[in-house]
Enzyme design. Structure first.
Site, short mmCIF file in Angstrom:
data_model
loop_
_atom_site.label_atom_id
_atom_site.label_comp_id
_atom_site.label_asym_id
_atom_site.label_seq_id
_atom_site.Cartn_x
_atom_site.Cartn_y
_atom_site.Cartn_z
N GLN A 235 0.84 -1.20 0.00
CA GLN A 235 0.00 0.00 0.00
C GLN A 235 0.87 1.26 0.00
OE1 GLN A 235 -3.20 -2.00 2.95
NE2 GLN A 235 -3.64 0.14 2.54
N ARG A 382 -9.60 -0.30 7.13
CA ARG A 382 -10.54 0.56 6.45
C ARG A 382 -11.00 1.73 7.32
NH1 ARG A 382 -14.35 -1.12 1.59
NH2 ARG A 382 -14.83 0.99 0.97
N CYS A 383 -10.02 2.35 7.96
CA CYS A 383 -10.33 3.57 8.69
C CYS A 383 -9.03 4.31 8.84
CB CYS A 383 -10.89 3.27 10.08
SG CYS A 383 -9.71 2.46 11.16
N GLU A 758 -13.28 5.32 3.90
CA GLU A 758 -13.27 4.66 5.19
C GLU A 758 -14.41 5.09 6.10
OE1 GLU A 758 -9.21 5.65 5.96
OE2 GLU A 758 -8.53 3.79 5.06
#
Lengths: 804, 150
Positions: A235, A382-383, A758
């Site tokens: 990522q 996902r935040c 997110e």
């Protein structure tokens, strides 16, 4: 009128900001033409696989690789002893700790990497793994962070007793750090003097991002040219290059990192894993490319988990419900090594956004990081960093306070919201919220679901249940969340010392098409679609004529990568700023071509027009051509620009979510009847992509709230190591969602965008969980821990005496 | 994991007790047993191949008997290592009661399993253990009964 229509048409032709342009990457994804890490195949490539520890805590007495080396096809077996001379048997983590690459004397969690077998194919590697004989002497296992802090058992024997850690003093041998923010005394005083105080322990369980594609890499050392190429599911490819250079001593220009298509990351692919290091070493040793790809069990039990926060909260208010203070102490289970992926100065991430959407005058947060015999990690699944923990905490505390006050939870939120005129708002824990209009969003949401009607229906249902006419209860799960994304300003945000800016480099080609390269990397977010739209609106070339390229460190400008919803707030801003540099140069060229002064032309969608004479114009396409084929006095040829964007502040997207859930008291089964999600992510770049992001994020939130967890038994076995036990929702479990929006632009972002990927996870988890709690509120439920699987819901109903 | 069962064996108690200490009988009765030898007064070492759900592994293990009140009662504990597949350790208390025409053997066993075995096989372990135990006692009873009648 004609002018207006003409302008509308020209704007539409660009497919720029606000257009629901179809995703350009889907042509290859839907036709099976994606290029993922396992698709990378090189001549002579070898495969690596790990011998993993079956024990959660054990001393290694011996490792015998002799039999493994005799397995046909096995080329090499690496152990810590082989890596030690290179200084690579341990590696630094992103959180300032260090982690064993291969077990050095002991193992600290089940699934820990013990030896690395390299073979001619995957099957031979697997056979080799079976043949490695490791003798263990098991040690006492600690999986409970509270017990860990009281235990005599020293987990990390490598750390010097009594010495400070990366984030200050450690008060016990299994303690990592205490991180504090806010005014402790003022908060304690406000709580002491309060009319009402609600207290609760809110647990956000350990779970895992579980991307469909697991982590993996291919390392290829070209010994002749001295170049290392590393393909991987990264990522943050540029950071991986820098880390690889620092660890290996190979000069950074001799390392090329490539992130190909990535099948979901959700934070799992931010960190550096032993598989990468071992593959690089194996490639250097064997002179051949080496591939390593995790299987699902490897992924779930060893690469970075998320959450595992025990949050003890106190919230104080007046009798009327005005909140006066918030206190939170977190016991954070970090597992065997502190490998959280947070900006360096924030060992608990941005958890101190936990005052949420509310104007709370006094607040204090303390977070204790603790070692246990569990896998390392603590990533932002996902935040943004620890933001979903914060949102879950405050949204549960609000509900519990509402119970304490006997108040409606929607009204309690409303009277405590930060008011529109208070923005930019500085919270008691030090954040400066950029913009927001919570009341408008909240009213819109309540109206959309007919909130009062739902409450009437719920009250009737409770009565009917008490009369024995139904066995189903109705829960209304409310959430108003505030995210903090777009890390971040270089002044306080860095990862391993690298400032968290991001970048974009644009080349406009002579014929009026373009390529833009960014420091980020899409893992499914649709960057090739949306970044082209930002640029289309900035430079007036159609998005369809703009290629977006990311993930190759030899070609893309340096950037910190994609996680924490930072791509749009940071790289999106860099894209807009680079586009503006292009336009500034183009303006000089256009003015020259139009034979007027620079100041006498103005920008109009896709062209420069002479002020007051719109029939005289040069399109960006005209300008691009001229930039390459015509000498222009005082202007360099070509049309390129690069921007490195250091954001002045984070962005603060927010939203109002309402979940209506039916719960069967006898079976614990739940059904989401309605889910309304209003998101305010500032300027909307592509409404269709936003909706897709919201649907995906809500489904992951559903998974986390309703069943997904990484559970351990008391001897440290991972009980949920396969998709048989680890809940990954399919279309069968996924409800319909209604998405909606308000649009409050960020005042400091070049196009006002805030990031959205997110938000649905941050807001979704409390909405689902609050719905479960709310269904049982009339029967006295205050708090029950997630995940709310059927068994736990049944137990809740049973404990409340609802089974007669 | 806990397992509590009893089984009737048509042989005298002394004979049953002796057979439980006889490597020949044990080797023939333990499902998947490849090797079993007596390594000490009350100690055995064995290699057993087991399949639980998708996990098949060769376990190398040791068992120690504790003859507390022979032949009525004894206990045992042991451990097995299946390499990459995982490990198991546990123990059992065994009582032998005389009954008409034979012996009632009751056992109360506890085991802890770890590694892949526990992860993949957790749903199957209890059932498999029950089945293996039943299989063991069935062939053990056969053996003992045969030898007694012979």
């Amino acid at each position: 009128m004609k002018d207006f229509e003409d302008r509308e048409q020209r704007t539409a032709a660009l497919k720029g900001l606000g257009c629901s342009r179809k995703r350009v990457e889907d042509a290859r994804f839907t036709q099976g033409k994606g290029n993922y890490i396992d698709d990378v195949t090189l001549p002579g490539m070898l495969f690596g696989d790990f011998v993993r520890s079956p024990h959660a805590h054990a001393r290694i007495k011996s490792i015998d690789t002799e039999a493994a080396m005799k397995v046909p096809g096995v080329v090499a077996v690496l152990t810590a002893a082989d890596l030690e001379p290179l200084g690579l048997h341990w590696m630094p983590t992103l959180a300032g700790d260090k982690q064993m690459v291969l077990a050095d004397g002991k193992v600290l969690f089940q699934g820990q990497e013990v030896a690395y077998v390299v073979a001619e194919d995957r099957y031979a590697a697997a056979d080799g793994v079976e043949a490695v004989e490791v003798e263990y002497e098991d040690l006492e296992v600690i999986t409970d962070p509270f017990k860990s802090l009281e235990s005599d058992v020293v987990l990390r024997e490598d750390l010097e007793a009594g010495a400070d850690g990366a984030h200050g003093p450690r008060r016990h041998h299994n303690h990592i750090f205490l991180w504090e923010e806010g005014d402790k005394d003022a908060t304690a005083q406000a709580i002491g003097e309060a009319e009402v105080v609600a207290e609760e322990m809110v647990y956000y369980h350990r779970t895992h991002p579980c991307p469909l594609e697991t982590c993996g890499c291919v390392a290829s050392m070209d010994k002749i040219n001295g170049k290392l190429t590393l393909w991987g599911t990264f990522q943050a490819p540029h950071v991986v290059r820098t880390v690889a250079s620092l660890l290996s001593g190979i000069e950074e220009h001799n390392i090329r990192v490539i992130s190909p298509d990535i099948g979901g990351g959700f934070g799992n692919k931010v960190g550096v894993y032993p598989g990468y290091i071992c593959s690089i070493v194996a490639s250097i040793v064997t002179g051949k490319p080496v591939k390593w790809v995790e299987d699902r069990m490897d992924n779930l039990m060893s690469t970075a988990f998320a959450r595992d926060y025990w949050m003890k909260g106190k919230i104080a208010a007046t009798k009327e419900g005005k909140i006066t203070a918030l206190d939170c102490h977190v016991t954070a289970d970090h597992g065997a090594f502190d490998a959280c992926a947070d900006p360096t100065k924030f060992p608990a991430g941005f958890f101190h956004i936990c005052t949420g959407s509310y104007d709370i005058p006094a607040a204090y947060v303390g977070v204790d990081g603790v070692y246990t015999n569990k896998a390392p990690g603590g990533v932002a699944y996902r935040c943004s960093f620890r933001v979903t923990e914060a949102a879950y905490f405050i949204e549960r505390m609000i509900e519990i306070l509402a119970i304490e006050l006997g108040m409606d939870a929607a009204e309690l939120r409303r009277i405590n919201f930060i008011k529109p005129e208070q923005f930019p708002y500085t919270s008691a824990l030090g954040w400066e919220y950029d913009s927001g209009d919570y009341h408008t969003a909240w009213d819109k949401a309540l109206k959309a679901v007919d909130y009062d009607g739902l409450r009437r229906e719920q009250a009737e249902r409770v009565e009917a249940f008490r009369r024995g006419e139904t066995r189903k209860l109705l829960g209304i799960g409310l959430t108003h969340f505030t995210e903090i994304v777009g890390a971040g300003p270089v002044k306080n945000c860095d990862i391993l010392g690298m400032g968290m800016f991001d970048s974009c480099e644009i080349r406009i080609h002579p014929t009026g098409s373009a390529i833009a390269r960014l420091g980020t990397i899409s893992q499914g977010q649709g960057h090739a679609t949306t970044f082209a739209q930002i640029l289309a609106s900035e430079v007036g070339l159609p998005a369809d004529s703009i290629t977006i390229e990311e993930g190759d460190t030899d070609t893309a400008p340096y950037g910190l990568g994609t996680y924490g919803s930072r791509s749009t707030p940071v790289a999106g801003a860099a894209t807009a700023m680079a586009g503006r540099k292009i336009r500034a140069k183009a303006q000089m060229i256009a003015a020259y071509l139009l034979e007027v002064h620079d100041d006498d032309v103005e920008w109009d969608v896709d062209r420069f027009v002479v002020k007051g004479a719109p029939e005289r114009f040069k399109t960006m396409k005209d300008v691009a051509y001229a930039a390459y084929n015509q000498p222009i006095p005082g202007v360099e040829p070509g049309l390129e620009a690069v921007s490195y964007y250091d954001p002045p502040n984070m962005t603060y997207p927010f939203g109002a979510y309402i979940c209506v859930m039916e719960i069967d008291v006898d079976t614990g089964e739940w059904e989401v009847r309605q889910f309304y999600a209003l998101d305010d992510c500032g300027t909307r770049i592509n409404p269709m992509v936003i909706e897709g992001q919201v649907h995906g994020g809500l489904t992951e939130a559903l998974a986390i709230a309703m069943g997904q967890e990484i559970a351990y038994d008391k001897i440290g076995n991972v009980k949920t190591g396969t998709l048989m036990d680890f809940f990954l929702p399919t279309t069968w479990e996924t409800p319909n969602y209604t998405s909606d929006y308000t649009e409050t632009p960020s005042p400091h972002h070049p196009i006002g965008a805030k990031g959205v990927g997110e938000s649905p996870n941050v807001g979704g988890v409390p909405a689902f969980s609050n719905a479960v709690h709310d269904a049982f509120r009339a029967f006295g439920l205050r708090q029950s821990h997630m995940p709310h699987d059927h068994w736990r819901i049944w137990k809740t109903a049973n404990n409340l005496g609802l089974h007669g | 994991m806990e397992l509590k069962e009893d089984v009737f064996i048509p042989a005298p108690r002394e004979r049953v007790y002796d057979a439980l200490n006889d490597p020949e009988v044990l080797r023939a009765s333990i499902p998947g047993c490849e090797e079993l030898e007596k390594t000490g007064e009350n100690e055995f070492a064995a290699k057993v191949t087991l399949k639980i759900g998708p996990v098949k592994a060769r376990f190398a293990g040791t068992v120690t008997l504790h003859p507390e009140a022979p032949p009525e009662k004894f206990s045992l504990d042991g451990q097995g290592n299946g390499g990459a597949a995982g490990f198991a350790k546990g123990g059992a208390v065994v009582t032998l009661d005389e009954e008409d025409g034979g012996t009632r053997l009751s056992y109360d066993a506890r085991a802890e399993i770890g590694g892949k075995l526990a992860q993949l096989g957790s749903r199957l372990v209890q059932g498999t253990a029950k089945k293996l135990a039943a299989k063991f006692f069935a062939s053990f009873a056969d053996h003992v009964a045969q030898e007694t009648s012979a």
